[in-house]
Scaffold this motif. Structure first.
Motif, short mmCIF file in Angstrom:
data_model
loop_
_atom_site.label_atom_id
_atom_site.label_comp_id
_atom_site.label_asym_id
_atom_site.label_seq_id
_atom_site.Cartn_x
_atom_site.Cartn_y
_atom_site.Cartn_z
N MET A 43 0.84 -1.20 0.00
CA MET A 43 0.00 0.00 0.00
C MET A 43 0.87 1.25 0.00
SD MET A 43 -3.23 -1.10 2.49
CE MET A 43 -2.55 -0.19 3.81
N GLU A 44 2.01 1.18 0.67
CA GLU A 44 2.92 2.32 0.74
C GLU A 44 3.47 2.68 -0.64
OE1 GLU A 44 2.63 0.46 4.75
OE2 GLU A 44 2.81 -0.31 2.72
N ASP A 45 3.91 1.68 -1.41
CA ASP A 45 4.41 1.96 -2.75
C ASP A 45 3.28 2.36 -3.70
OD1 ASP A 45 7.14 1.77 -2.39
OD2 ASP A 45 7.23 -0.37 -2.87
N ALA A 46 2.09 1.81 -3.50
CA ALA A 46 0.94 2.23 -4.31
C ALA A 46 0.65 3.71 -4.09
CB ALA A 46 -0.28 1.38 -3.99
N ALA A 47 0.75 4.15 -2.84
CA ALA A 47 0.52 5.57 -2.53
C ALA A 47 1.57 6.44 -3.20
CB ALA A 47 0.52 5.78 -1.02
N VAL A 48 2.82 6.01 -3.18
CA VAL A 48 3.90 6.77 -3.82
C VAL A 48 3.64 6.88 -5.32
CG1 VAL A 48 6.36 6.73 -4.42
CG2 VAL A 48 5.64 6.24 -2.08
N ALA A 49 3.25 5.78 -5.95
CA ALA A 49 2.97 5.79 -7.40
C ALA A 49 1.82 6.74 -7.73
CB ALA A 49 2.65 4.39 -7.88
N LEU A 50 0.80 6.74 -6.90
CA LEU A 50 -0.35 7.61 -7.13
C LEU A 50 0.03 9.09 -6.99
CD1 LEU A 50 -3.37 7.78 -7.69
CD2 LEU A 50 -3.74 7.58 -5.24
N ILE A 51 0.78 9.41 -5.96
CA ILE A 51 1.23 10.80 -5.75
C ILE A 51 2.18 11.22 -6.88
CG2 ILE A 51 2.54 12.35 -4.25
CD1 ILE A 51 -0.26 11.63 -3.21
N ASP A 52 3.09 10.33 -7.27
CA ASP A 52 4.00 10.65 -8.39
C ASP A 52 3.21 11.01 -9.64
OD1 ASP A 52 6.18 10.14 -6.77
OD2 ASP A 52 6.70 8.23 -7.74
N GLU A 53 2.17 10.23 -9.94
CA GLU A 53 1.37 10.49 -11.14
C GLU A 53 0.60 11.80 -11.01
OE1 GLU A 53 -0.27 10.16 -14.90
OE2 GLU A 53 1.43 9.09 -14.04
N ALA A 54 0.13 12.11 -9.82
CA ALA A 54 -0.60 13.37 -9.62
C ALA A 54 0.32 14.57 -9.80
CB ALA A 54 -1.24 13.39 -8.23
N GLU A 55 1.57 14.44 -9.33
CA GLU A 55 2.52 15.55 -9.41
C GLU A 55 3.12 15.72 -10.80
OE1 GLU A 55 5.29 14.68 -6.26
OE2 GLU A 55 4.06 15.76 -4.79
N LEU A 56 3.36 14.62 -11.49
CA LEU A 56 3.98 14.65 -12.82
C LEU A 56 3.27 13.64 -13.72
CD1 LEU A 56 6.23 15.90 -14.55
CD2 LEU A 56 7.71 14.06 -13.76
N PRO A 57 2.14 14.02 -14.29
CA PRO A 57 1.33 13.06 -15.06
C PRO A 57 2.09 12.48 -16.26
CG PRO A 57 0.11 15.09 -14.64
CD PRO A 57 1.52 15.34 -14.22
N ARG A 58 2.04 11.16 -16.35
CA ARG A 58 2.60 10.44 -17.50
C ARG A 58 1.52 9.68 -18.26
NH1 ARG A 58 7.05 6.88 -14.77
NH2 ARG A 58 6.70 5.76 -16.69
N PHE A 59 0.38 9.46 -17.60
CA PHE A 59 -0.69 8.65 -18.18
C PHE A 59 -1.97 9.46 -18.27
CE2 PHE A 59 2.37 5.72 -16.48
CZ PHE A 59 2.51 4.81 -17.50
N PHE A 60 -1.88 10.62 -18.86
CA PHE A 60 -2.99 11.54 -19.00
C PHE A 60 -4.13 10.89 -19.78
CE2 PHE A 60 -5.01 15.21 -21.12
CZ PHE A 60 -5.41 15.89 -19.98
N GLN A 61 -5.31 10.84 -19.19
CA GLN A 61 -6.50 10.27 -19.81
C GLN A 61 -6.33 8.79 -20.16
OE1 GLN A 61 -8.88 12.38 -18.96
NE2 GLN A 61 -9.80 12.54 -20.98
N ARG A 62 -5.48 8.08 -19.42
CA ARG A 62 -5.26 6.65 -19.65
C ARG A 62 -5.20 5.93 -18.32
NH1 ARG A 62 0.00 5.69 -22.58
NH2 ARG A 62 0.72 7.43 -21.34
N ARG A 63 -5.17 4.61 -18.41
CA ARG A 63 -5.02 3.77 -17.23
C ARG A 63 -3.55 3.34 -17.12
NH1 ARG A 63 -7.29 -2.26 -16.31
NH2 ARG A 63 -6.36 -2.51 -18.33
N PHE A 64 -3.09 3.21 -15.88
CA PHE A 64 -1.76 2.64 -15.68
C PHE A 64 -1.80 1.64 -14.53
CE2 PHE A 64 -1.74 6.16 -12.74
CZ PHE A 64 -0.85 5.83 -11.72
N THR A 65 -0.84 0.73 -14.53
CA THR A 65 -0.77 -0.30 -13.52
C THR A 65 0.57 -0.20 -12.80
OG1 THR A 65 0.17 -1.90 -15.05
CG2 THR A 65 -2.22 -1.86 -14.88
N ILE A 66 0.61 -0.80 -11.62
CA ILE A 66 1.84 -0.80 -10.83
C ILE A 66 2.05 -2.16 -10.20
CG2 ILE A 66 1.90 1.67 -10.33
CD1 ILE A 66 0.49 1.06 -7.69
N GLY A 67 3.28 -2.50 -9.92
CA GLY A 67 3.61 -3.76 -9.26
C GLY A 67 5.11 -3.90 -9.17
N TYR A 68 5.54 -5.00 -8.56
CA TYR A 68 6.98 -5.27 -8.42
C TYR A 68 7.50 -6.11 -9.55
CZ TYR A 68 6.36 -3.48 -3.72
OH TYR A 68 6.06 -2.70 -2.65
#
Length: 68
Positions: A43-68
């Protein structure tokens, strides 16, 4: 019809409390799997990924996934 701008986060299949590693991977549409074929993230890394995307969008108007 809505004029809202959206980005969708699809976390890994397994998401649970754990350690913040900041070593996750990001993908466009398919689950991100680890070396053992598992789709997981803390959950901690998921939160980091979400905040990173909010601060510097890379997936504008798209879906993205995260994992190890």
């Amino acid at each position: 019809m809505s004029n809202r701008l959206r980005t969708y986060l699809s976390p890994a299949e397994g998401i649970a409390p754990g350690e913040r590693t900041a070593r996750f991977r990001i993908g466009p549409d398919q689950p991100v799997l680890d070396a053992n074929g598992r789709s997981r993230i803390s959950m901690e890394d998921a939160a980091v990924a979400l905040i990173d995307e909010a601060e510097l969008p890379r997936f504008f108007q798209r879906r993205f996934t995260i994992g190890y």
